[in-house]
Design a protein around this motif. Structure first.
Motif: not given
Length: 341
Positions: A87-90, A68-69, A81-83
């Motif tokens: 986006e999925k969890i807002e 993710l980083i 992937l981190g971004k």
């Protein structure tokens, strides 16, 4: 906590991991404050003061392992992937102001809730009730505040009601409802934060902080309110008291050298005070603090956020304080190149 830390990397392409921990845990040195500001993270400075470094580093390691980083030599940046995960969890920390209210916002909120309960019961002539606060600190503050209002019960009740209406009207409805439903009165017992949101753990903490911070920000703009008078001592505690003394002297006409002499401080300490003043207030006296030489030298340069003092000083030989005043003033939008004097 993992999602919160991951979200901070959205502010810049790359962040220094050691500085990020100091920022979150609230280390209040000028260098950390400047780093926070330059990376658009001053709002979350001191957001989790009890966070342990071992816990923080474990989260960084986990984020790297999950791709993710990307971590290289103490600097990390978020991956695609981190971004996508964010986006999925807002997840968002926007709206919080830990830099301004972090030290006392929960105390402020407890005091306001207690004030509502006391005024409600006082107005209805009810003396036998179970107070939501029993600490001498809260009872003393309320007694002193009530004595200073010089209003009868009905007038006080109406005034407090109108002030809260004004404060909540200037807030998003979701945040206002979250706070208002926590009030206790003569017949009603307020709900607890966890009963008013389905958010979990860190998200719940940030949501509560955002609601209180937004309300306190509205209240600070209304220094004629009785509620402002109640919280004024707590507002002041959020700020560096020594900085406030330096600020007061400068506003009275003292020069930096005179402040150094009167307060027996080194120039570096006074410069730190001035930088903190610039970051947290909007009345910094740029015209008297930045020389024409500094303005002329720096007004030729672009990419203000990435300026490096050591490199620029080697070229122009500038005072460190003036360099920072000019850079930060530009980034705050309070200065334009070459127009401060």
């Amino acid at each position: 906590m993992t999602e919160f830390i991951l979200s901070l990397f959205l502010s810049r392409n790359k962040l220094r991991v050691s500085s990020l921990f100091q920022l979150i845990s609230g280390k209040r040195t000028t260098s950390v404050l400047i780093y926070s500001f330059l990376n658009d993270l001053l709002l979350v400075h001191g957001s989790f003061p009890t966070l342990k470094q071992e816990e923080f580093l474990a989260i960084i390691t986990r984020l790297e392992q999950e791709k993710l980083i990307v971590l290289i030599d103490n600097h990390a940046s978020i991956t695609t992937l981190g971004k996508k995960k964010l986006e999925k969890i807002e997840f968002s920390y926007q709206g919080v102001h830990y830099d301004r209210y972090g030290r006392t916002y929960l105390t402020c909120w407890r005091l306001l809730k207690f004030a509502v309960q006391v005024v409600s019961n006082l107005t209805n002539g009810t003396a036998n009730y179970l107070p939501i606060e029993t600490s001498p600190f809260y009872t003393f503050q309320i007694k002193r505040w009530l004595a200073s209002t010089k209003l009868n019960r009905e007038e006080l009740s109406e005034k407090i009601y109108q002030e809260f209406v004004a404060l909540f009207t200037g807030m998003p409805e979701e945040l206002a409802d979250f706070l208002a439903n926590q009030f206790s009165g003569e017949h009603d017992l307020g709900l607890l934060p966890y009963q008013l949101t389905d958010k979990q753990e860190t998200q719940a903490t940030l949501f509560e902080a955002k609601a209180i911070h937004v309300m306190l920000q509205n209240l600070e703009k209304r220094n004629d309110f009785l509620l402002f008078r109640l919280l004024k001592p707590l507002f002041d505690q959020n700020l560096n008291q020594s900085m406030l003394i330096t600020r007061k002297l400068i506003l009275e006409g003292y020069s930096v050298e005179q402040v150094m002499s009167v307060r027996q401080l080194k120039k570096g300490t006074v410069t730190d005070h001035l930088i903190e003043w610039l970051l947290f207030f909007d009345d910094f006296p740029y015209t008297t603090m930045i020389s024409k030489k500094t303005v002329d030298s720096l007004s030729r340069l672009n990419d203000v956020r990435s300026w490096n003092y050591r490199e620029i000083n080697a070229q122009f030989s500038l005072d460190y304080g003036e360099f920072r005043f000019y850079q930060l003033g530009l980034l705050k939008g309070e200065l334009e190149h070459g127009t401060d004097r």
